[in-house]
Every structure is written in structure tokens, then in C-alpha cells.
Design an enzyme around this catalytic site. Sequence first.
Site, PDB file in Angstrom:
ATOM      1  N   HIS A  17       0.842  -1.200   0.000  1.00 18.98           N
ATOM      2  CA  HIS A  17       0.000   0.000   0.000  1.00 18.98           C
ATOM      3  C   HIS A  17       0.879   1.252   0.000  1.00 18.98           C
ATOM      4  CE1 HIS A  17      -3.138  -2.599   2.296  1.00 18.98           C
ATOM      5  NE2 HIS A  17      -3.588  -2.428   1.068  1.00 18.98           N
ATOM      6  N   LYS A  41     -17.635  -6.602   7.174  1.00 18.52           N
ATOM      7  CA  LYS A  41     -16.305  -7.214   7.185  1.00 18.52           C
ATOM      8  C   LYS A  41     -15.713  -7.103   8.592  1.00 18.52           C
ATOM      9  CE  LYS A  41     -12.246  -6.936   4.152  1.00 18.52           C
ATOM     10  NZ  LYS A  41     -11.722  -6.286   2.950  1.00 18.52           N
ATOM     11  N   ARG A  90      -2.171  -6.124  -8.244  1.00 19.03           N
ATOM     12  CA  ARG A  90      -1.083  -7.088  -8.039  1.00 19.03           C
ATOM     13  C   ARG A  90      -1.151  -8.247  -9.016  1.00 19.03           C
ATOM     14  NH1 ARG A  90      -2.729  -7.893  -1.934  1.00 19.03           N
ATOM     15  NH2 ARG A  90      -4.655  -7.808  -3.100  1.00 19.03           N
ATOM     16  N   SER A 128      -2.887  -7.582   3.211  1.00 16.38           N
ATOM     17  CA  SER A 128      -3.270  -7.405   4.618  1.00 16.38           C
ATOM     18  C   SER A 128      -3.716  -8.740   5.200  1.00 16.38           C
ATOM     19  CB  SER A 128      -4.411  -6.392   4.739  1.00 16.38           C
ATOM     20  OG  SER A 128      -4.001  -5.130   4.283  1.00 16.38           O
TER      21      SER A 128
HETATM   22  O1  PNS Z   1      -8.671  -3.006   0.640  1.00 17.93           O
HETATM   23  P1  PNS Z   1      -9.922  -3.564   0.015  1.00 17.93           P
HETATM   24  O2  PNS Z   1     -10.810  -4.209   1.054  1.00 17.93           O
HETATM   25  O3  PNS Z   1      -9.643  -4.491  -1.132  1.00 17.93           O
HETATM   26  O4  PNS Z   1     -10.709  -2.303  -0.596  1.00 17.93           O
HETATM   27  C1  PNS Z   1     -11.954  -2.445  -1.217  1.00 17.93           C
HETATM   28  C2  PNS Z   1     -12.718  -1.117  -1.146  1.00 17.93           C
HETATM   29  C3  PNS Z   1     -12.888  -0.700   0.299  1.00 17.93           C
HETATM   30  C4  PNS Z   1     -11.955  -0.058  -1.911  1.00 17.93           C
HETATM   31  C5  PNS Z   1     -14.117  -1.347  -1.803  1.00 17.93           C
HETATM   32  O5  PNS Z   1     -14.740  -2.437  -1.190  1.00 17.93           O
HETATM   33  C6  PNS Z   1     -15.013  -0.116  -1.701  1.00 17.93           C
HETATM   34  O6  PNS Z   1     -14.845   0.826  -2.459  1.00 17.93           O
HETATM   35  N1  PNS Z   1     -15.951  -0.132  -0.742  1.00 17.93           N
HETATM   36  C7  PNS Z   1     -16.879   0.953  -0.508  1.00 17.93           C
HETATM   37  C8  PNS Z   1     -18.281   0.590  -1.020  1.00 17.93           C
HETATM   38  C9  PNS Z   1     -18.384   0.861  -2.504  1.00 17.93           C
HETATM   39  O7  PNS Z   1     -18.291   1.979  -2.950  1.00 17.93           O
HETATM   40  N2  PNS Z   1     -18.543  -0.218  -3.318  1.00 17.93           N
HETATM   41  C10 PNS Z   1     -18.540  -0.092  -4.762  1.00 17.93           C
HETATM   42  C11 PNS Z   1     -19.920  -0.229  -5.353  1.00 17.93           C
HETATM   43  S1  PNS Z   1     -20.536  -1.882  -5.188  1.00 17.93           S
END
Ligand code: PNS
Length: 162
Positions: A17, A41, A90, A128
Amino acid sequence: MGKAVYPGSFDPVTNGHLDIIRRASALFDEVTVCVMVNHAKHCIFSPEERMALIAASVAGLDNVRVDSYDGLLMAYARQKGMDAVVKGLRSGRDFEFENTMDFYNKRIAPEIETVYLMAEHTYVHVSSSGVRELMAFQGDISGLVPDQVVRAIAKKQQEVVL
Ligand code: PNS
């Protein structure tokens, strides 16, 4: 290049990150690392702890801010006048996930572009979830997360044991 948001769970922030944050901070005038709160989560660290770990890790980067948000990423991006979203890639697995996320995100805010940065090869396998698994068995996480995070985790583990 304007303002960008780099969203994620960051549970906890890793060196992968941090590499994306550094590179994004060179591309954009301002980068906000946003801890996205997802109630479905289970996270090891609270949003506040995750923000503090990120803040400690980006201390030397003057144009990087840390924030958190409970809601849709694109609602946040629009509300804050972001020009772009930054994501790290990745592998093909990340691509598949991000491709679908982009479908939904574009429906919400088609005017906001997402910029994908390829993970530096050293960090392709760093996640993570991998770090959390090592943590659960007291494995060595040095080199995978910023030193500040190694220290904070050691402290947290000691508190749990005591
Ligand atoms: O680090 P991560 O968990 O892979 O990140 C994923 C994240 C948090 C970027 C993604 O789940 C997200 O944008 N969540 C917020 C809710 C949202 O906007 N979802 C997209 C429309 S379904």
C-alpha cells in the site's frame, strides 16, 4: 494532476500500500488515503487504529492526507471534489475484482476516472490478509508492513497477552 483518493480496508496498511501511496503522491497534487468502513467485514483494527497506522507510515509525505468514510467510495469522491481514484493491481485476481468494481463505480460517478498502478514486483504477494494470518500465529511481519506498524502490532499483541 489534481486530487486523488486511494481507498481500501488497510487492515493493516502494508508496504505494498505504502508503495502505491508514494507513487500516487508523485503523480497527484494531493492524495487522500481513505479507510473505507465496511460493517459486514470483520476487521482486526478499528477505523481509528487503521488511520493512525497509515498516518504514522506517511509522515514524510507532505501531500498525503488520511481520512475514513462509511459509505460508497464514489459518493465520497464526489463529495470531496476528487479528480481520480487510485488503485493498486497485483494480479489477474485484483484485475477481475477491480473490473467489476469499476462497473459499479462508473454507474455512480462516470465523471471520476480510476487510475491503476501496477504493484511493484517485491509486493505482488503482500496482502493485509497474509499479514493478519502471520499475526495470528506470531509470525514475522517485518519487511511486509511499515516499521511503525510492526511496532504498533507488537504492542497490541503484548497488551492482549498481558
Ligand atoms: O482493501 P480492500 O478491502 O480491497 O478495498 C476495497 C474497497 C474498500 C476499496 C471497496 O470495497 C469499496 O470501495 N468499498 C466501498 C463501497 C463501494 O463503494 N462499493 C462499490 C460499489 S458496489
